[in-house]
Design a protein around this motif. Structure first.
Motif, PDB file in Angstrom:
ATOM      1  N   LEU A 127       6.802 146.498  83.764  1.00 43.41           N
ATOM      2  CA  LEU A 127       6.308 146.479  85.142  1.00 43.41           C
ATOM      3  C   LEU A 127       7.270 147.218  86.070  1.00 43.41           C
ATOM      4  CD1 LEU A 127       5.023 142.815  85.043  1.00 43.41           C
ATOM      5  CD2 LEU A 127       3.613 144.873  85.227  1.00 43.41           C
ATOM      6  N   ASN A 128       6.742 147.661  87.202  1.00 42.36           N
ATOM      7  CA  ASN A 128       7.489 148.562  88.082  1.00 42.36           C
ATOM      8  C   ASN A 128       8.011 147.868  89.326  1.00 42.36           C
ATOM      9  OD1 ASN A 128       8.370 151.136  89.237  1.00 42.36           O
ATOM     10  ND2 ASN A 128       6.650 150.878  90.646  1.00 42.36           N
ATOM     11  N   LEU A 129       9.219 148.215  89.680  1.00 41.83           N
ATOM     12  CA  LEU A 129       9.819 147.837  90.958  1.00 41.83           C
ATOM     13  C   LEU A 129      10.651 149.028  91.402  1.00 41.83           C
ATOM     14  CD1 LEU A 129      10.494 145.476  93.046  1.00 41.83           C
ATOM     15  CD2 LEU A 129      12.626 145.260  91.745  1.00 41.83           C
ATOM     16  N   SER A 130      10.327 149.604  92.545  1.00 47.64           N
ATOM     17  CA  SER A 130      11.036 150.808  92.972  1.00 47.64           C
ATOM     18  C   SER A 130      10.966 150.962  94.482  1.00 47.64           C
ATOM     19  CB  SER A 130      10.448 152.053  92.289  1.00 47.64           C
ATOM     20  OG  SER A 130       9.060 152.184  92.601  1.00 47.64           O
ATOM     21  N   LEU A 131      11.776 151.875  94.977  1.00 44.00           N
ATOM     22  CA  LEU A 131      11.787 152.170  96.395  1.00 44.00           C
ATOM     23  C   LEU A 131      10.627 153.096  96.728  1.00 44.00           C
ATOM     24  CD1 LEU A 131      13.722 151.493  98.787  1.00 44.00           C
ATOM     25  CD2 LEU A 131      14.784 153.725  98.396  1.00 44.00           C
ATOM     26  N   TRP A 189       4.339 143.687  89.917  1.00 41.46           N
ATOM     27  CA  TRP A 189       4.584 142.522  89.073  1.00 41.46           C
ATOM     28  C   TRP A 189       3.358 141.611  88.960  1.00 41.46           C
ATOM     29  CZ3 TRP A 189      10.139 140.323  90.401  1.00 41.46           C
ATOM     30  CH2 TRP A 189      11.095 141.283  90.042  1.00 41.46           C
ATOM     31  N   ASN A 190       2.418 141.764  89.874  1.00 38.64           N
ATOM     32  CA  ASN A 190       1.221 140.897  89.803  1.00 38.64           C
ATOM     33  C   ASN A 190       0.111 141.504  88.950  1.00 38.64           C
ATOM     34  OD1 ASN A 190       0.825 142.928  91.704  1.00 38.64           O
ATOM     35  ND2 ASN A 190      -0.482 141.666  93.025  1.00 38.64           N
ATOM     36  N   ARG A 229      17.029 150.323  93.192  1.00 41.51           N
ATOM     37  CA  ARG A 229      16.519 151.012  94.379  1.00 41.51           C
ATOM     38  C   ARG A 229      15.333 150.227  94.901  1.00 41.51           C
ATOM     39  NH1 ARG A 229      20.747 152.904  93.859  1.00 41.51           N
ATOM     40  NH2 ARG A 229      21.393 155.105  93.740  1.00 41.51           N
ATOM     41  N   VAL A 230      15.584 149.330  95.836  1.00 38.93           N
ATOM     42  CA  VAL A 230      14.533 148.470  96.387  1.00 38.93           C
ATOM     43  C   VAL A 230      14.690 148.372  97.895  1.00 38.93           C
ATOM     44  CG1 VAL A 230      14.333 147.102  94.271  1.00 38.93           C
ATOM     45  CG2 VAL A 230      15.918 146.360  96.056  1.00 38.93           C
TER      46      VAL A 230
END
Length: 437
Positions: free
Chosen positions: A230-234, A245-246, A394-395
């Motif tokens: 799953l992705n988390l990024s700026l 994430w959902n 990078r968030v």
């Protein structure tokens, strides 16, 4: 080629030695720099054959008295004094007197202090790489113009990436060890055991012991979701956060984390609680970073070991835990009255010799490729092994509180009994909410 490079550096120094303001001091600096530049240009051919680019820059930078202020962590003050004295010895024969004043400033909060008033900040300062974008956006970092190609080639590619914005390098890589991994007692676990979190928790529970991780902290919670792809990024605006994430399998990841936190062989500990539980014998393993290496070594002695993060169970399959990778960087303040001299200092602090010294005295992992090859410790070896599964942090600003809330719910076993899809939907809504500026 040497002539062109020498001329370019002379030009850089002439520009960078001028202060941002119009004071008499800055005028004097500019005049001196222009004179040094003129001299350098007229003798570029012969001088290039005799010395390197840094010597050319130093001749211009230190033709007059120069005072620099450098900020670093409280724990680094003795080291920075030692390095500063070596710098003065190296460059103190160009005509001017060099004075370096040190100040205490944590890398973790450097951005907040600098951005309060960049014009009053130190000439040279250390900071964590996740602060880079905001510092660049605020005009609080000087692009690396001196020796940039060498800075890029001598450091690991990942650390250079961490110091780069839009293809330009804005800081000097200092360390490459600001990530997390698994510490463990090798008298309790085999090298095979530590490949699987399930195995580790099972063995720990059977012995009345615990494996720890700070789950109620977005920095660590990220490990499970990123591991699942799953992705988390700026966001492209450099301020907000993109997060999915959902989406599948996010709800299942959330349930897996809840199950881990309920396991009798696991304990969710905040970083500041880690050492105490080590010393009282509770822990046989724990996820943490290099800053806890000495504590683990003290407690476990010859049985102290470290490795990459293990796998965890997600929908009946083993998934490798990911991590954030982190770097400490040295930046130069463009508002400095002596930008060229400040770049020379930043370059010196982060050279091979001084990164080796930092490892020897502070056990911090070098970003310099040669210094890293010469360094050896269980923690550093684990950082390198985990780097294959690590990503730059990078968030946007709304990530942390929302991730902490989700992590806290998992740690407490989802006390309200909410559907896991609802939990992760709520978290993503908070994470991706527009940042108020």
């Amino acid at each position: 080629m040497k002539k062109q490079l020498c001329l370019a550096m002379a030009g850089v120094m002439a520009l960078s030695l001028a202060a941002c303001g119009g004071s008499s001091a800055s005028s004097a600096a500019t005049s001196t720099a222009e004179a040094a530049s003129s001299t350098a240009e007229s003798t570029a051919e012969s001088t290039a054959a005799e010395g390197d680019v840094l010597d050319q820059a130093a001749a211009a930078a230190f033709a007059q008295d120069v005072t620099l202020t450098m900020w670093g962590a409280e724990e680094d003050q003795d080291l920075l004094r030692e390095i500063s004295d070596k710098f003065i010895e190296k460059y103190g024969n160009y005509g001017g007197k060099i004075t370096i004043n040190l100040g205490t400033q944590s890398e973790s909060t450097a951005k907040d202090t600098v951005l309060t008033d960049p014009t009053a900040a130190a000439d040279v300062y250390a900071f964590a790489d996740d602060q880079l974008n905001e510092l660049v956006k605020a005009g609080a970092l000087q692009e690396v113009q001196l020796n940039a190609d060498d800075v890029k080639s001598r450091n690991t590619p990942a650390s250079v990436d961490a110091a780069t914005v839009d293809g330009k390098i804005y800081a000097y890589p200092l360390t490459a060890d600001n990530g997390y991994f698994m510490f463990y007692d090798k008298s309790f676990f085999t090298e095979d055991d530590v490949k699987s979190l399930d195995t580790m928790m099972e063995k720990a529970a059977a012995a009345g012991k615990k494996v720890s991780m700070d789950v109620a902290n977005g920095w660590y919670l990220y490990s499970f979701y990123a591991g699942a792809g799953l992705n988390l990024s700026l966001a492209d605006d450099g301020v907000n956060t993109v997060c999915n994430w959902n989406e599948a399998p996010g709800a299942d990841v959330t349930q897996a984390v809840i199950d881990i936190c309920k396991n009798p062989g696991f304990i969710a500990l905040k970083d500041e609680e880690f050492t105490g539980k080590l010393k009282d014998g509770t822990l046989v393993a724990g996820v943490n970073g290099t800053w806890r290496a000495n504590d683990a070594a003290e407690v476990w002695g010859d049985n102290y070991a470290a490795c990459k993060l293990p796998t965890y169970t997600l929908n009946g399959e083993q998934v490798q835990m990911a991590s954030f990778s982190g770097y400490k960087l040295i930046g130069v303040n463009p508002h400095s009255a002596n930008v060229g001299a400040a770049m020379l200092l930043a370059d010196f602090v982060t050279n091979e010799e001084n990164e080796e010294l930092r490892f020897q005295e502070r056990a911090q992992g070098p970003s310099n490729i040669n210094a890293l090859a010469a360094a050896s410790s269980p923690a550093l070896t684990a950082v390198v092994a985990q780097s294959e599964y690590a990503n730059l942090q990078r968030v946007g600003g709304n990530f942390w509180a929302s991730a902490e809330t989700l992590g806290s719910i998992c740690v407490n076993g989802n006390p309200d009994g909410k559907d896991t899809q609802t939990l992760v939907d709520d978290a993503v809504a908070g994470i991706t909410a527009p940042v108020t500026q």
